[in-house]
Design an enzyme around this catalytic site. Structure first.
Site, PDB file in Angstrom:
ATOM      1  N   PHE A  69       0.845  -1.189   0.000  1.00 34.29           N
ATOM      2  CA  PHE A  69       0.000   0.000   0.000  1.00 34.29           C
ATOM      3  C   PHE A  69       0.878   1.236   0.000  1.00 34.29           C
ATOM      4  O   PHE A  69       2.088   1.180   0.243  1.00 34.29           O
ATOM      5  CB  PHE A  69      -0.899   0.018   1.240  1.00 34.29           C
ATOM      6  N   ALA A  71       0.302   5.952   0.107  1.00 31.78           N
ATOM      7  CA  ALA A  71      -0.623   7.036   0.438  1.00 31.78           C
ATOM      8  C   ALA A  71      -1.737   7.156  -0.585  1.00 31.78           C
ATOM      9  O   ALA A  71      -2.844   7.598  -0.251  1.00 31.78           O
ATOM     10  CB  ALA A  71       0.144   8.352   0.532  1.00 31.78           C
ATOM     11  N   THR A  74      -3.345   0.956  -3.302  1.00 34.72           N
ATOM     12  CA  THR A  74      -3.038  -0.360  -2.757  1.00 34.72           C
ATOM     13  C   THR A  74      -2.637  -1.252  -3.927  1.00 34.72           C
ATOM     14  O   THR A  74      -3.035  -1.013  -5.067  1.00 34.72           O
ATOM     15  CB  THR A  74      -4.241  -0.981  -2.022  1.00 34.72           C
ATOM     16  N   VAL A  75      -1.834  -2.291  -3.653  1.00 33.16           N
ATOM     17  CA  VAL A  75      -1.330  -3.170  -4.705  1.00 33.16           C
ATOM     18  C   VAL A  75      -1.684  -4.603  -4.344  1.00 33.16           C
ATOM     19  O   VAL A  75      -1.489  -5.033  -3.199  1.00 33.16           O
ATOM     20  CB  VAL A  75       0.194  -3.024  -4.883  1.00 33.16           C
ATOM     21  N   LYS A  90      -2.466  -2.414  -9.317  1.00 37.73           N
ATOM     22  CA  LYS A  90      -2.381  -1.212  -8.491  1.00 37.73           C
ATOM     23  C   LYS A  90      -3.678  -0.435  -8.639  1.00 37.73           C
ATOM     24  O   LYS A  90      -4.058  -0.051  -9.745  1.00 37.73           O
ATOM     25  CB  LYS A  90      -1.193  -0.352  -8.933  1.00 37.73           C
ATOM     26  N   ASP A 190      11.304 -14.490 -12.359  1.00 35.60           N
ATOM     27  CA  ASP A 190      10.409 -15.135 -13.315  1.00 35.60           C
ATOM     28  C   ASP A 190       9.168 -15.648 -12.602  1.00 35.60           C
ATOM     29  O   ASP A 190       8.995 -15.482 -11.400  1.00 35.60           O
ATOM     30  CB  ASP A 190      11.134 -16.272 -14.057  1.00 35.60           C
TER      31      ASP A 190
END
Length: 393
Positions: A69, A71, A74-75, A90, A190
């Site tokens: 995450f 500011a 979030t990912v 994202k 990978d």
């Protein structure tokens, strides 16, 4: 259509069905304790899209776990149900402003080049928008990356990159900077390392905070498996603060990495990134920041940071100070330091703790080509790539 293409279409895999997410037996965290993005200074729950594990976006990207995450985003680690691969998704906060990172990534996608550094810059797979309870959110799809150089460094004993690995990382970074200017440094891998994250949520569900409108998950960052040594080239990523063009104004960079021209209100160019590389070496190789920049109360202070720069680099050149709008706050008209902060008794050479003899001398010469008060005196990325210390075996 050739027989080969007809045959390849016949054998192409059909999309995978979405998996049923875990709905019980996961750790519930105390709702009164702030976690993850909640701890960001300007956190506003209404700005974040309420992602849930198992969600499917664009009818193809199913969320498996949370990677991290920031500011403004979030990912998430996802499975591409159509192409049977893993991706990082994202999701930005709700905003009416044009997303600078999306602009830069679109520009990168349009650039046609044979420059070797272009392969060391993280590209997006696609971008799209989703609609949440309080507005629209931009999304970017990337290939997943294993970890950042700093997180990789934290797994080492001692927690500093070996000299040969540092040189390799710097060579790739400078090659990428020769193609494009950026900050974040990550290690690429990978697809095989991601397979155990595919089912890790089933084996060990993520702790989370749950209420009627929003679930906040603990991140599940990638870690190296014991004995695993396979990693690829480091990539530059995270273009949230990137700029298109040559000359800019305004404040940029985290406090302790801020270049002198930025602190003093001058216009800045790509040479701010060369300064960043010089300062970052201490984080990677010396296992501590080059500058501290904090006053007695623990808060950042430009005066303390500038005083440390004087100690490390020597006095600021008068011709540089005369071009700096805010220099008179700290220096008199003759370039003498008048700041209320005393210049500390330290030096750049003393702050380097691992090298000796001629090798240390060459290393310090390399670093001083980047850490110069005047950005016009800093060497460019191609010049640094030919430095004797960097290319020495």
């Amino acid at each position: 259509m050739t027989p080969f293409h007809r045959l390849s279409r016949f054998f192409r895999q059909a999309p995978s069905p979405p998996r049923t997410p875990i709905t019980s037996n996961f750790p519930i965290l105390d709702s009164a304790v702030k976690i993850e993005e909640e701890r960001m200074p300007a956190f506003d729950r209404g700005l974040f899209y309420p992602v849930k594990l198992g969600d499917v976006f664009r009818s193809r990207y199913q969320v498996l776990s949370k990677l991290g995450f920031g500011a403004n985003s979030t990912v998430w680690f996802c499975r591409d149900l159509h192409q049977h691969r893993y991706i990082a998704l994202k999701i930005y906060i709700r905003s009416s402003e044009v997303n600078r990172e999306v602009q830069v990534l679109k520009h990168l996608s349009s650039v046609k080049t044979n420059h070797p550094g272009s392969s060391l810059v993280r590209k997006m797979i696609e971008e799209f928008e989703i609609t949440g309870p309080s507005g629209s959110h931009q999304c970017i799809v990337y290939e997943p990356l294993l970890t950042s150089l700093l997180h990789f460094q934290a797994t080492l004993k001692p927690q500093s990159l070996p000299e040969d690995l540092l040189k390799g990382a710097l060579q790739q970074l400078l090659l990428a900077l020769d193609y494009l200017h950026s900050e974040a440094h990550v290690i690429h891998t990978d697809d095989s390392i991601f397979r155990e994250w595919d089912t890790s949520e089933e084996a060990e569900p993520s702790p989370r905070k749950v209420d009627s409108s929003h679930t906040i998950y603990k991140s599940r960052p990638f870690h190296r498996k014991k004995g695993w040594s396979g990693f690829g080239m480091p990539l530059l990523s995270d273009f949230g603060e990137a700029r298109l063009g040559d000359v800019h104004d305004g404040s940029i960079q985290p406090d302790i990495y801020r270049a002198p021209e930025v602190i003093l209100g001058m216009s800045w160019t790509s040479k701010v990134d060369i300064w960043n590389v010089g300062a970052l070496i201490w984080d990677l190789f010396e296992d501590h920041h080059l500058f501290d920049g904090r006053g007695p109360n623990g808060d950042h202070s430009d005066a303390h940071l500038l005083a440390e720069m004087i100690a490390m680099l020597g006095p600021a050149p008068l011709n540089f100070l005369r071009k700096a709008p805010q220099s008179r706050k700290y220096w008199d008209s003759n370039g003498r330091w008048k700041g209320a902060i005393e210049v500390p008794q330290c030096s750049l050479e003393d702050s380097e703790e691992y090298l000796e003899g001629e090798n240390k001398k060459m290393f310090m010469q390399f670093v001083r080509k980047m850490l110069r008060w005047d950005p016009e005196e800093r060497q460019s990325a191609p010049e640094l790539l030919t430095d004797p210390w960097l290319i020495a075996q």
